[in-house]
Scaffold this motif. Sequence first.
Motif, PDB file in Angstrom:
ATOM      1  N   SER A  40       0.834  -1.206   0.000  1.00  0.00           N
ATOM      2  CA  SER A  40       0.000   0.000   0.000  1.00  0.00           C
ATOM      3  C   SER A  40       0.866   1.252   0.000  1.00  0.00           C
ATOM      4  CB  SER A  40      -0.956   0.002   1.185  1.00  0.00           C
ATOM      5  OG  SER A  40      -0.237   0.067   2.393  1.00  0.00           O
ATOM      6  N   HIS A  41       2.020   1.208   0.656  1.00  0.00           N
ATOM      7  CA  HIS A  41       2.940   2.346   0.641  1.00  0.00           C
ATOM      8  C   HIS A  41       3.483   2.589  -0.766  1.00  0.00           C
ATOM      9  CE1 HIS A  41       6.343   4.939   1.694  1.00  0.00           C
ATOM     10  NE2 HIS A  41       7.113   4.105   1.017  1.00  0.00           N
ATOM     11  N   LEU A  42       3.817   1.494  -1.460  1.00  0.00           N
ATOM     12  CA  LEU A  42       4.402   1.643  -2.792  1.00  0.00           C
ATOM     13  C   LEU A  42       3.388   2.074  -3.839  1.00  0.00           C
ATOM     14  CD1 LEU A  42       6.873  -1.345  -2.776  1.00  0.00           C
ATOM     15  CD2 LEU A  42       7.436   1.078  -2.806  1.00  0.00           C
ATOM     16  N   GLU A  43       2.099   1.889  -3.568  1.00  0.00           N
ATOM     17  CA  GLU A  43       1.090   2.414  -4.492  1.00  0.00           C
ATOM     18  C   GLU A  43       1.118   3.942  -4.511  1.00  0.00           C
ATOM     19  OE1 GLU A  43      -2.583   0.708  -3.239  1.00  0.00           O
ATOM     20  OE2 GLU A  43      -2.142  -1.239  -4.148  1.00  0.00           O
ATOM     21  N   LEU A  44       1.437   4.546  -3.374  1.00  0.00           N
ATOM     22  CA  LEU A  44       1.525   6.008  -3.301  1.00  0.00           C
ATOM     23  C   LEU A  44       2.890   6.522  -3.734  1.00  0.00           C
ATOM     24  CD1 LEU A  44      -0.237   6.618   0.126  1.00  0.00           C
ATOM     25  CD2 LEU A  44      -1.171   7.030  -2.145  1.00  0.00           C
ATOM     26  N   HIS A  45       3.933   5.795  -3.375  1.00  0.00           N
ATOM     27  CA  HIS A  45       5.312   6.237  -3.630  1.00  0.00           C
ATOM     28  C   HIS A  45       5.979   5.257  -4.583  1.00  0.00           C
ATOM     29  CE1 HIS A  45       4.642   8.921  -0.243  1.00  0.00           C
ATOM     30  NE2 HIS A  45       4.200   7.874   0.432  1.00  0.00           N
ATOM     31  N   LYS A  46       5.719   5.422  -5.862  1.00  0.00           N
ATOM     32  CA  LYS A  46       6.177   4.462  -6.866  1.00  0.00           C
ATOM     33  C   LYS A  46       7.692   4.415  -7.026  1.00  0.00           C
ATOM     34  CE  LYS A  46       1.950   4.972  -9.556  1.00  0.00           C
ATOM     35  NZ  LYS A  46       1.206   4.056  -8.773  1.00  0.00           N
ATOM     36  N   LYS A  47       8.394   5.493  -6.713  1.00  0.00           N
ATOM     37  CA  LYS A  47       9.836   5.538  -6.932  1.00  0.00           C
ATOM     38  C   LYS A  47      10.642   5.301  -5.656  1.00  0.00           C
ATOM     39  CE  LYS A  47       9.674   8.377 -11.026  1.00  0.00           C
ATOM     40  NZ  LYS A  47      10.274   9.500 -11.735  1.00  0.00           N
ATOM     41  N   ASP A  48      10.036   4.761  -4.657  1.00  0.00           N
ATOM     42  CA  ASP A  48      10.731   4.445  -3.416  1.00  0.00           C
ATOM     43  C   ASP A  48      11.428   3.095  -3.596  1.00  0.00           C
ATOM     44  OD1 ASP A  48      11.652   4.134  -0.877  1.00  0.00           O
ATOM     45  OD2 ASP A  48       9.710   4.316   0.106  1.00  0.00           O
ATOM     46  N   TYR A  49      12.614   3.148  -4.163  1.00  0.00           N
ATOM     47  CA  TYR A  49      13.314   1.928  -4.548  1.00  0.00           C
ATOM     48  C   TYR A  49      13.836   1.139  -3.352  1.00  0.00           C
ATOM     49  CZ  TYR A  49      12.928   4.067  -9.087  1.00  0.00           C
ATOM     50  OH  TYR A  49      12.414   4.639 -10.223  1.00  0.00           O
ATOM     51  N   LEU A  50      14.160   1.812  -2.257  1.00  0.00           N
ATOM     52  CA  LEU A  50      14.621   1.093  -1.079  1.00  0.00           C
ATOM     53  C   LEU A  50      13.489   0.256  -0.475  1.00  0.00           C
ATOM     54  CD1 LEU A  50      16.911   3.738   0.623  1.00  0.00           C
ATOM     55  CD2 LEU A  50      17.577   1.708  -0.637  1.00  0.00           C
TER      56      LEU A  50
END
Length: 92
Positions: A40-50
């Motif tokens: 769910s976090h990555l749905e909002l922050h698509k470029k959070d590669y870590l």
Amino acid sequence: MVKNSFISIILQEQEENKENRGSVEFQVVSFTKKIRRLTSHLELHKKDYLSQRGLRKILGKRQRLLTYLSKKNRARYKELIGQLDIRERKTR
């Protein structure tokens, strides 16, 4: 959500048995909880590669635990993936 209610029920059962925190089922449930939170976090922050890397590491750990459980006790494995609504791994 239905999926989270299953997880909360399983976590409550596991928390009652404090001795079972090292069990494969408890670890898989806790990893599944982390996976859903990170997804769910990555749905909002698509470029959070870590976070993507952390998600892949947790997915690998959960998959190894599920493979171990399926080899040791197939019935417990089927019950767990049914409760958590996880797809069964395709065999080669």
